[in-house]
Motif scaffolding. Structure first.
Motif, mmCIF file in Angstrom:
data_model
loop_
_atom_site.group_PDB
_atom_site.id
_atom_site.type_symbol
_atom_site.label_atom_id
_atom_site.label_comp_id
_atom_site.label_asym_id
_atom_site.label_seq_id
_atom_site.Cartn_x
_atom_site.Cartn_y
_atom_site.Cartn_z
ATOM 1 N N ASP A 108 -4.935 72.215 23.107
ATOM 2 C CA ASP A 108 -6.604 71.354 23.060
ATOM 3 C C ASP A 108 -7.103 72.687 24.307
ATOM 4 O OD1 ASP A 108 -6.447 69.697 21.355
ATOM 5 O OD2 ASP A 108 -4.816 68.037 22.695
ATOM 6 N N THR B 118 5.258 70.307 32.550
ATOM 7 C CA THR B 118 5.153 68.963 31.539
ATOM 8 C C THR B 118 5.822 69.611 30.141
ATOM 9 O OG1 THR B 118 3.700 69.484 31.025
ATOM 10 C CG2 THR B 118 3.481 67.095 32.946
ATOM 11 N N VAL C 80 8.776 80.566 34.241
ATOM 12 C CA VAL C 80 7.694 79.915 35.709
ATOM 13 C C VAL C 80 7.370 78.765 35.152
ATOM 14 C CG1 VAL C 80 7.402 82.175 36.260
ATOM 15 C CG2 VAL C 80 5.774 80.171 34.345
HETATM 16 C C1 FAD Z 1 3.839 63.638 26.518
HETATM 17 C C2 FAD Z 1 3.024 65.261 26.190
HETATM 18 C C3 FAD Z 1 1.632 64.937 25.329
HETATM 19 C C4 FAD Z 1 1.458 66.483 25.514
HETATM 20 N N1 FAD Z 1 -0.159 66.626 24.977
HETATM 21 C C5 FAD Z 1 -1.007 67.358 24.710
HETATM 22 C C6 FAD Z 1 -1.664 67.176 23.802
HETATM 23 O O1 FAD Z 1 -2.624 66.024 23.229
HETATM 24 N N2 FAD Z 1 -2.204 68.392 23.602
HETATM 25 C C7 FAD Z 1 -2.108 69.103 24.449
HETATM 26 O O2 FAD Z 1 -2.966 70.726 23.945
HETATM 27 N N3 FAD Z 1 -1.185 69.714 25.359
HETATM 28 C C8 FAD Z 1 -0.251 68.438 24.880
HETATM 29 N N4 FAD Z 1 1.203 68.680 26.144
HETATM 30 C C9 FAD Z 1 1.206 69.611 26.592
HETATM 31 C C10 FAD Z 1 0.300 70.018 27.424
HETATM 32 O O3 FAD Z 1 0.115 71.762 27.251
HETATM 33 C C11 FAD Z 1 1.066 70.154 28.444
HETATM 34 O O4 FAD Z 1 1.751 69.339 29.324
HETATM 35 C C12 FAD Z 1 0.506 70.884 30.342
HETATM 36 O O5 FAD Z 1 -1.046 71.246 29.370
HETATM 37 C C13 FAD Z 1 0.660 72.126 30.358
HETATM 38 O O6 FAD Z 1 0.388 72.142 32.029
HETATM 39 P P1 FAD Z 1 1.755 72.240 33.173
HETATM 40 O O7 FAD Z 1 1.120 73.202 34.218
HETATM 41 O O8 FAD Z 1 2.611 71.599 32.786
HETATM 42 O O9 FAD Z 1 3.248 73.810 32.537
HETATM 43 P P2 FAD Z 1 3.807 74.057 32.185
HETATM 44 O O10 FAD Z 1 5.211 73.209 31.634
HETATM 45 O O11 FAD Z 1 4.343 73.711 34.050
HETATM 46 O O12 FAD Z 1 4.029 75.640 31.808
HETATM 47 C C14 FAD Z 1 4.072 75.669 30.664
HETATM 48 C C15 FAD Z 1 4.225 77.206 30.057
HETATM 49 O O13 FAD Z 1 3.195 78.302 30.743
HETATM 50 C C16 FAD Z 1 4.291 79.208 31.972
HETATM 51 N N5 FAD Z 1 2.978 79.169 32.540
HETATM 52 C C17 FAD Z 1 2.929 77.678 33.788
HETATM 53 N N6 FAD Z 1 1.849 78.592 34.852
HETATM 54 C C18 FAD Z 1 2.309 80.025 34.205
HETATM 55 C C19 FAD Z 1 1.375 80.888 35.369
HETATM 56 N N7 FAD Z 1 0.686 80.399 36.329
HETATM 57 N N8 FAD Z 1 0.894 82.006 34.794
HETATM 58 C C20 FAD Z 1 2.248 82.115 33.714
HETATM 59 N N9 FAD Z 1 2.943 81.348 33.214
HETATM 60 C C21 FAD Z 1 3.170 80.636 33.286
HETATM 61 C C22 FAD Z 1 5.246 78.428 31.805
HETATM 62 O O14 FAD Z 1 6.413 78.977 32.060
HETATM 63 C C23 FAD Z 1 5.448 78.142 30.156
HETATM 64 O O15 FAD Z 1 5.554 78.569 29.436
HETATM 65 C C24 FAD Z 1 1.421 67.277 26.015
HETATM 66 C C25 FAD Z 1 2.798 67.439 26.650
HETATM 67 C C26 FAD Z 1 3.337 66.095 26.823
HETATM 68 C C27 FAD Z 1 4.407 65.682 27.911
#
Ligand code: FAD
Ligand code: FES
Ligand code: FES
Lengths: 293, 162
Positions: free
Chosen positions: A126, A35, A30
């Motif tokens: 974070d 990201t 999911v």
């Molecule tokens: C360039 C870049 C820089 C980054 N820098 C940082 C940083 O400085 N600090 C930091 O902490 N993070 C960093 N990240 C990672 C960061 O944690 C994520 O990018 C973001 O917070 C995740 O949110 P998302 O909605 O995109 O998650 P997704 O990619 O959609 O999901 C992340 C995970 O959570 C699961 N998931 C999502 N939603 C649910 C739900 N509702 N129930 C159960 N499981 C779920 C997914 O299956 C996956 O395993 C970075 C990422 C990138 C690409």
């Protein structure tokens, strides 16, 4: 980069997503902001993943409400950018806005979510430390019903979360209790660059003061172990005592001593131990300084 | 596998048969033939691929084309209006805020998003706004200046309108 073949389903409801998860098991993943998920597609397809289920198309999961007398509710699709720039979050829980702001860049934060951040379960994420320090609760929903899990129980192990994918369990909301009079919180991230850099370590502290005495305290460390963890012995050391610089120094040493950081490309274990000590001090001091009157 | 998506691209409605396993940046460049959006790191780190999704700057390399369905997408090609450059574009030229130009489209998309969200940014806020856009040529000083000047021009234009 060409991605390998997979299917994509834009879920229209939680029920639909849950049912798909139950029927597909480990063959699906999911995503909310995606990201993390999108970057991991090649690796996951190699391990048998066949379908990406998008949750961001489910209506009603973008809540960002502060309720007086309760706290802050953050939906599964609420963007980190909206948290960092929300006047009410900045006013009522600046440390939460700050933690959101620490993630990646504005572009990443306009796409990524706080729920995604904690579900990614990175030991140096974070958002996790401040949520753990502030005793946040996570709402988990499936066709079998809804349950609430404390942040303390949210990460059972390295890269593991309490929501069981095979049962169709999804995180739908985070709840962060409001800061009451005498309470304050803070999160500091230590990284090489100010933006777009993962934490070497991060430390969050929540304190509740009773005059000069510490009535209660929670310290959470990112980058100190395989998950984000509390420094429970350090907390015991500070609770009930009068707050002095010497005490904070000792508590910070204790918080560092009870961690188990590893050496990686980003930093050596020794360096992490020392930075956990330094940032624990800063986090406690700032939590007290910014305490609610 | 391909699926039909509907979205608005630079103000025009689009119906397209898009490969499911294609990122938005590849879809824009290969299928829509809009090559202004650059492909750099493909990991969300460099900002070269920044586009506007419903008016907000996001990295299109960590976005699937499928995610555009039902949304409004703006690329650098859609920023010029009626043959007139946007003040942000004009200031990038006037201030020499580019050298090789590879980072420029993404930089401009981030600046547009920032000025939408915060029309009067401080220098620190401008720097935070473009912290996700790497430039290996300019050293950022001219870029920050250009965005600052564009913000002031836009504010003046708004004032004149009022
Ligand atoms: C360039 C870049 C820089 C980054 N820098 C940082 C940083 O400085 N600090 C930091 O902490 N993070 C960093 N990240 C990672 C960061 O944690 C994520 O990018 C973001 O917070 C995740 O949110 P998302 O909605 O995109 O998650 P997704 O990619 O959609 O999901 C992340 C995970 O959570 C699961 N998931 C999502 N939603 C649910 C739900 N509702 N129930 C159960 N499981 C779920 C997914 O299956 C996956 O395993 C970075 C990422 C990138 C690409
Ligand atoms: S190519 Fe998308 S951020 Fe670098
Ligand atoms: S002008 Fe060359 S990378 Fe910015």
């Amino acid at each position: 980069m060409a991605l390998p073949e997979f299917d994509y389903i834009a879920a229209k409801s939680l029920e639909e997503a849950s049912q798909l998860m139950v029927s597909m098991g480990s063959e699906c993943v999911v995503m909310s902001g995606g990201t993390d998920v999108i970057l991991q597609i090649p690796k996951n397809v190699a391990k048998g993943m066949k379908t990406v289920i998008d949750l961001k198309t489910i209506p009603g999961l973008t809540r960002l409400d502060f309720v007086d007398g309760e706290g802050l509710y953050v939906g599964a699709n609420t963007k980190l950018f909206d948290i960092q720039s929300s006047p009410v979050v900045l006013d009522k829980m600046p440390a939460v806005a700050q933690a959101a702001h620490y993630v990646g860049s504005n572009q990443v934060r306009r796409k990524g979510t706080m729920v995604g951040s904690i579900c990614n379960a990175s030991p140096t994420g974070d958002c996790g430390a401040i949520l753990l320090a502030m005793n946040a609760k996570v709402k988990i929903q499936s066709s079998e019903g809804t349950r609430e899990v404390a942040m303390d129980d949210f990460w059972p192990g390295f890269k593991k979360i309490a929501a069981d994918k095979k049962k169709g369990e999804l995180v739908t909301e985070i709840f962060i209790p409001e800061l009451k009079s005498g309470e304050g919180s803070a999160y500091f991230k230590h990284a090489v660059r100010k933006a777009m850099d993962l934490a070497i370590i991060g430390v969050a502290a929540w304190v509740k003061m009773d005059g000069k005495k510490v009535a209660d305290c929670r310290i959470a460390v990112a980058g100190g172990d395989v998950t984000i963890v509390r420094g429970k012995k350090a907390e015991e050391m500070i609770i009930g005592r009068e707050l002095t610089d010497e005490l904070i120094e000792k508590v910070a040493e204790q918080a560092s001593a009870e961690m188990n950081p590893r050496s990686s490309l980003r930093a050596s274990a020794e360096y992490r131990y020392d930075m956990i000590r330094v940032y624990t001090k800063r986090a406690i001091n700032k939590a007290v300084e910014t305490m609610k009157a | 596998m391909k699926k039909i998506i509907h979205f608005t691209l630079n103000g025009e409605p689009v119906e397209a048969l898009a490969p499911v396993n294609m990122t938005m940046v590849d879809f824009l460049r290969k299928e829509m033939h809009l090559t202004g959006t650059k492909r750099g790191c493909e990991e969300g780190e460099c900002g070269a691929c920044t586009i506007l999704l419903d008016g907000r700057a996001v990295p299109s390399c960590i976005m699937l084309a499928m995610e555009a369905d039902g949304h409004e997408i703006t690329t650098i090609e859609g920023v010029k209006k009626n043959g007139v450059l946007h003040p942000v574009q004009q200031e990038f030229m006037d201030k020499w805020a580019l050298q090789c130009g590879f980072c420029t489209p993404g930089m401009i998309m981030s600046a547009l998003s920032l000025l939408n969200e915060n029309p009067n940014p401080t220098e620190e806020e401008i720097r935070d706004g473009i912290a996700g856009n790497l430039c290996r040529c300019t050293g950022y000083v001219k870029i920050v200046e250009a965005i600052d000047c564009a913000a002031k021009k836009l504010a003046k234009a708004k004032e004149a309108e009022a």
